[in-house]
Motif scaffolding. Structure first.
Motif, PDB file in Angstrom:
ATOM      1  N   MET B 217       0.827  -1.200   0.000  1.00 34.89           N
ATOM      2  CA  MET B 217       0.000   0.000   0.000  1.00 34.89           C
ATOM      3  C   MET B 217       0.863   1.253   0.000  1.00 34.89           C
ATOM      4  O   MET B 217       1.971   1.271   0.520  1.00 34.89           O
ATOM      5  CB  MET B 217      -0.904   0.023   1.235  1.00 34.89           C
ATOM      6  N   ASP B 218       0.293   2.308  -0.571  1.00 34.91           N
ATOM      7  CA  ASP B 218       1.011   3.584  -0.629  1.00 34.91           C
ATOM      8  C   ASP B 218       1.330   4.097   0.763  1.00 34.91           C
ATOM      9  O   ASP B 218       2.360   4.725   0.970  1.00 34.91           O
ATOM     10  CB  ASP B 218       0.150   4.626  -1.361  1.00 34.91           C
ATOM     11  N   TYR B 219       0.445   3.830   1.736  1.00 31.13           N
ATOM     12  CA  TYR B 219       0.707   4.425   3.041  1.00 31.13           C
ATOM     13  C   TYR B 219       1.958   3.840   3.694  1.00 31.13           C
ATOM     14  O   TYR B 219       2.608   4.516   4.478  1.00 31.13           O
ATOM     15  CB  TYR B 219      -0.510   4.355   3.971  1.00 31.13           C
ATOM     16  N   LYS B 221       4.602   2.861   1.890  1.00 31.22           N
ATOM     17  CA  LYS B 221       5.678   3.523   1.164  1.00 31.22           C
ATOM     18  C   LYS B 221       5.841   4.963   1.663  1.00 31.22           C
ATOM     19  O   LYS B 221       6.952   5.454   1.834  1.00 31.22           O
ATOM     20  CB  LYS B 221       5.372   3.524  -0.335  1.00 31.22           C
ATOM     21  N   PHE B 222       4.716   5.601   1.899  1.00 32.80           N
ATOM     22  CA  PHE B 222       4.756   6.979   2.381  1.00 32.80           C
ATOM     23  C   PHE B 222       5.395   7.041   3.766  1.00 32.80           C
ATOM     24  O   PHE B 222       6.197   7.923   4.062  1.00 32.80           O
ATOM     25  CB  PHE B 222       3.332   7.553   2.421  1.00 32.80           C
ATOM     26  N   ARG B 224       7.578   5.016   4.919  1.00 33.05           N
ATOM     27  CA  ARG B 224       9.020   4.849   4.757  1.00 33.05           C
ATOM     28  C   ARG B 224       9.641   6.111   4.177  1.00 33.05           C
ATOM     29  O   ARG B 224      10.758   6.487   4.539  1.00 33.05           O
ATOM     30  CB  ARG B 224       9.310   3.645   3.871  1.00 33.05           C
ATOM     31  N   LEU B 228      10.727   6.870   8.552  1.00 36.16           N
ATOM     32  CA  LEU B 228      10.476   6.043   9.731  1.00 36.16           C
ATOM     33  C   LEU B 228      11.338   4.788   9.658  1.00 36.16           C
ATOM     34  O   LEU B 228      11.664   4.314   8.580  1.00 36.16           O
ATOM     35  CB  LEU B 228       9.002   5.639   9.803  1.00 36.16           C
ATOM     36  N   SER B 229      11.668   4.265  10.824  1.00 37.52           N
ATOM     37  CA  SER B 229      12.443   3.030  10.838  1.00 37.52           C
ATOM     38  C   SER B 229      11.546   1.887  10.409  1.00 37.52           C
ATOM     39  O   SER B 229      10.321   1.947  10.532  1.00 37.52           O
ATOM     40  CB  SER B 229      12.981   2.779  12.238  1.00 37.52           C
ATOM     41  N   ARG B 232       9.188   0.668  13.092  1.00 38.85           N
ATOM     42  CA  ARG B 232       7.981   1.443  13.334  1.00 38.85           C
ATOM     43  C   ARG B 232       6.963   1.223  12.213  1.00 38.85           C
ATOM     44  O   ARG B 232       5.764   1.115  12.467  1.00 38.85           O
ATOM     45  CB  ARG B 232       8.322   2.927  13.449  1.00 38.85           C
ATOM     46  N   VAL B 236       3.703  -0.469  13.747  1.00 35.73           N
ATOM     47  CA  VAL B 236       2.583   0.458  13.900  1.00 35.73           C
ATOM     48  C   VAL B 236       1.722   0.487  12.633  1.00 35.73           C
ATOM     49  O   VAL B 236       0.541   0.159  12.661  1.00 35.73           O
ATOM     50  CB  VAL B 236       3.084   1.881  14.239  1.00 35.73           C
ATOM     51  N   HIS B 237       2.321   0.835  11.523  1.00 33.67           N
ATOM     52  CA  HIS B 237       1.514   1.048  10.321  1.00 33.67           C
ATOM     53  C   HIS B 237       0.924  -0.245   9.772  1.00 33.67           C
ATOM     54  O   HIS B 237      -0.252  -0.306   9.436  1.00 33.67           O
ATOM     55  CB  HIS B 237       2.349   1.747   9.248  1.00 33.67           C
ATOM     56  N   VAL B 238       1.755  -1.271   9.674  1.00 30.44           N
ATOM     57  CA  VAL B 238       1.258  -2.532   9.128  1.00 30.44           C
ATOM     58  C   VAL B 238       0.424  -3.262  10.172  1.00 30.44           C
ATOM     59  O   VAL B 238      -0.692  -3.694   9.903  1.00 30.44           O
ATOM     60  CB  VAL B 238       2.432  -3.406   8.645  1.00 30.44           C
ATOM     61  N   LYS B 240      -1.329  -2.380  12.812  1.00 27.43           N
ATOM     62  CA  LYS B 240      -2.679  -1.918  13.125  1.00 27.43           C
ATOM     63  C   LYS B 240      -3.658  -2.239  12.004  1.00 27.43           C
ATOM     64  O   LYS B 240      -4.827  -2.493  12.248  1.00 27.43           O
ATOM     65  CB  LYS B 240      -2.671  -0.410  13.400  1.00 27.43           C
ATOM     66  N   ASN B 241      -3.170  -2.229  10.781  1.00 20.77           N
ATOM     67  CA  ASN B 241      -4.065  -2.545   9.674  1.00 20.77           C
ATOM     68  C   ASN B 241      -4.406  -4.021   9.581  1.00 20.77           C
ATOM     69  O   ASN B 241      -5.530  -4.371   9.241  1.00 20.77           O
ATOM     70  CB  ASN B 241      -3.458  -2.063   8.359  1.00 20.77           C
TER      71      ASN B 241
END
Lengths: 326, 325
Positions: B217-219, B221-222, B224, B228-229, B232, B236-238, B240-241
């Motif tokens: 997903m773009d989010y 990539k965004f 990164r 962000l490490s 994280r 966090v991003h992956v 939670k989804n």
């Protein structure tokens, strides 16, 4: 660092995707500079390698893509082959990226403040409170009303234009030296597009940030960019000042692109189309990639033309450029 | 939120009513408990007395009516066999089942999500492939067979773990639990792994699919691109989804684990509700069967409600007030 040194200098960059079907030469030997406070338009059809160029600079190419040659010199440092930990310090802090689709770039399950604060805290050891204030100011800067409240909102509570503003605000958070905007206005209404273009331009003028504006839309770069690079099948076919290139294109492809933009004085007559389709990057021969679609192509075009400089500040990669019209 | 809860509870009441009717008709179809419960040598008078005492002489609709009125007062009838309230019987057995199910869920979540994420992040590595092959085994091997093999290996040949029972228990708030003593823990391990195996495989697959999808997903990539490490971005991003589908499916599966731990409980002689229902069906102990099924339905209703509430907390796009049911 001398005043004259460009923010970004790309020399003969080659990014290939090493797939099972063969090497896809998405970017094949491009060179350009972006100076401080300058907006460079990178124009071309879908699949010509514009976005891959942007991701190459960020060091974010997806597997199986790889930078196989060339240099990306940013503020005097070559980013190609830089260690991931070093690259991470540059990403988001020195070079920021704005994506095409604002609906997809913000994480849907995280609040805006979380997504902004983490962008600050990834690079600076500041408290949440300070980071939050900076995030709020950045939202205000891109014209989001009542930024304090909006910080607590989730992405789905914003409209497309507002989300793109948030994405731009995130890009601005760490005051980067270079912003790569990958078709940031494509998904937006024309009115919102105009506002965002205006703000982007103002930003570069005011802060001296360099910007690469990637787009397929010539009308967008016409009013925004200082210089333009036209890409075709992984190569830059024409390069020059925006007004000169648009008024007097040399390369047949640029010529065709400009001809296919609808305008009032062409009303009633059928719109020009460049015949054929973008070639598959897998099956590129050795010659000029545009020759199959070009009315001027001949035997000579079976070889790759070298970049020539018919005029100062202009560059074209063609054996038969439209020089006679000038 | 309040409106959602009221609507949901009303619907739940209806579901329970329909369910009770179906169950009641169902148990009548299985057979007549009198044939099993009453000594065949008893004389006619005695049999009739017994039938009367159990209330089986009345027509079915009247029996249902009596049952319904009693049920509304919290009385689901007395067990024909044990002669104690059916509900009490189930309550006694419930902690054992809940403990087993909870432990199994714990295993499948805390092993499944990390394993699935690893497999999703490195789908082509040998680690990823091994995890996925393992999950196929977990899916396809029948639970009872795996249970028997585990007993054979760990209890009979190696003698490491006991094969049956709950072992030593400790009372926590008056409820006996096994997993707090070393002996109890050794007893619960095998049945819990056995019960967890299927859910574990399911969790791995869900987490892997979610991770693979999210990574594109773009989010991500965004995130990164923001510098962000990797840690994280993933944590966090992956994470939670992917929790959205995982929580939904596992929530529903929790009901399944509790209600249908019958096989595992039987194999490992775990004194839970699953064993109770099998025993009750064997002797046609109608009140216990009915009470058990109604309990199960209530449990599903509660779990679904909790899942919806957790879901709305995980996914901000979902607001309970907007949900239709």
């Amino acid at each position: 660092m001398s005043q004259s040194q460009p923010t970004l200098q790309i020399e003969d960059l080659k990014t290939h995707f090493l797939t099972k079907a063969g090497d896809v030469k998405a970017v094949d030997g491009i060179s350009f500079n972006v100076n401080k406070g300058e907006v460079l338009g990178l124009v071309g059809e879908s699949g010509c390698g514009k976005s891959v160029t942007g991701f190459s600079i960020m060091g974010l190419i997806d597997h199986p893509g790889k930078i196989v040659g060339g240099r990306i010199i940013f503020n005097g440092t070559d980013l190609v082959g830089l260690a991931e930990t070093e690259m991470r310090k540059i990403r988001g802090r020195k070079i920021a990226l704005i994506f095409q689709d604002p609906m997809m770039t913000l994480n849907p399950v995280l609040r805006i403040d979380t997504q902004m604060i983490e962008a600050i805290q990834a690079h600076e050891n500041v408290s949440r409170k300070v980071a939050r204030l900076r995030a709020r100011d950045a939202l205000g800067q891109v014209g989001i009303p009542s930024p304090d409240e909006r910080l607590r909102a989730y992405p789905h509570q914003f409209s497309g234009g507002m989300r793109q503003r948030v994405a731009i605000a995130i890009a601005l958070l760490n005051k980067p030296d270079l912003i790569i905007a990958d078709e940031p206005t494509t998904a937006l209404d024309v009115t919102i597009q105009a506002q965002i273009l205006y703000e982007a331009q103002k930003l570069c003028r005011d802060t001296g940030t360099a910007m690469i504006w990637i787009t397929h839309d010539l009308t967008v770069v016409a009013g925004l960019a200082d210089r333009i690079c036209v890409m075709y099948a992984g190569r830059i076919v024409e390069k020059g000042g925006i007004d000169e290139v648009l008024d007097d294109p040399f390369h047949p492809y640029t010529y065709g692109l400009i001809g296919s933009v609808p305008s009032r004085n062409k009303r009633g007559s059928p719109l020009y189309q460049i015949p054929g389709m973008t070639p598959s990057l897998l099956k590129l021969g050795s010659g000029c990639a545009f020759r199959e679609r070009c009315s001027r192509a001949d035997e000579a075009c079976k070889n790759m033309p070298q970049a020539t400089k018919p005029k100062p500040g202009r560059e074209v990669r063609c054996f038969h450029p439209h020089l006679e019209t000038s | 939120m309040i409106a959602f809860l009221i609507r949901r509870l009303t619907q739940s009441g209806l579901v329970l009513l329909v369910m009770s009717l179906l169950v009641f008709i169902g148990v009548f179809a299985i057979g007549n408990p009198v044939d099993i419960l009453i000594n065949p040598d008893a004389d006619q008078e005695e049999i009739e007395r017994a039938i009367k005492a159990l209330g089986l002489d009345k027509p079915m609709w009247e029996q249902y009516w009596i049952f319904l009125v009693n049920a509304l007062q919290g009385d689901l009838g007395r067990s024909f066999v044990f002669n104690i309230p059916a509900l009490q019987l189930i309550w006694q057995r419930m902690p054992a089942t809940l403990e087993l199910a909870g432990f199994a869920m714990f295993l499948s979540i805390f092993l499944g999500i990390p394993l699935g994420m690893i497999a999703g992040l490195k789908p082509d590595s040998w680690v990823g492939r091994t995890i996925m092959s393992g999950s196929i085994l977990g899916f396809s091997l029948p639970t009872f067979w795996v249970g028997l093999m585990m007993i054979l290996l760990f209890a009979v040949y190696l003698g490491w773990l006991p094969a049956s029972g709950r072992g030593e228990t400790v009372d926590v708030f008056g409820v006996p639990v096994s997993f707090l003593t070393l002996n109890g823990l050794s007893h619960i391990l095998l049945p819990a792994i056995n019960l967890a195996l299927f859910k574990l495989s399911l969790t791995i697959r869900l987490a892997r699919a979610g991770t693979r999808e999210a990574m594109l997903m773009d989010y991500v990539k965004f995130a990164r691109a923001k510098g962000l490490s990797n840690a994280r971005v993933i944590m966090v991003h992956v994470f939670k989804n992917i929790m959205i589908p995982v929580v939904t499916v596992l929530g529903l599966e929790l009901g399944n684990v509790i209600a249908f731990s019958v096989v595992t409980e039987t194999i490992f002689s775990w004194p839970g509700m699953g064993k109770l229902i099998i025993d009750s069906i064997n002797v046609l102990d109608r009140p216990v069967i009915v009470a058990y099924l109604l309990m199960t339905v209530s449990m599903f209703i509660v779990i679904n409600l909790v899942v919806d509430i957790i879901y709305s907390m995980l996914d901000p796009r979902v607001r309970l007030g907007d949900m239709k049911s």
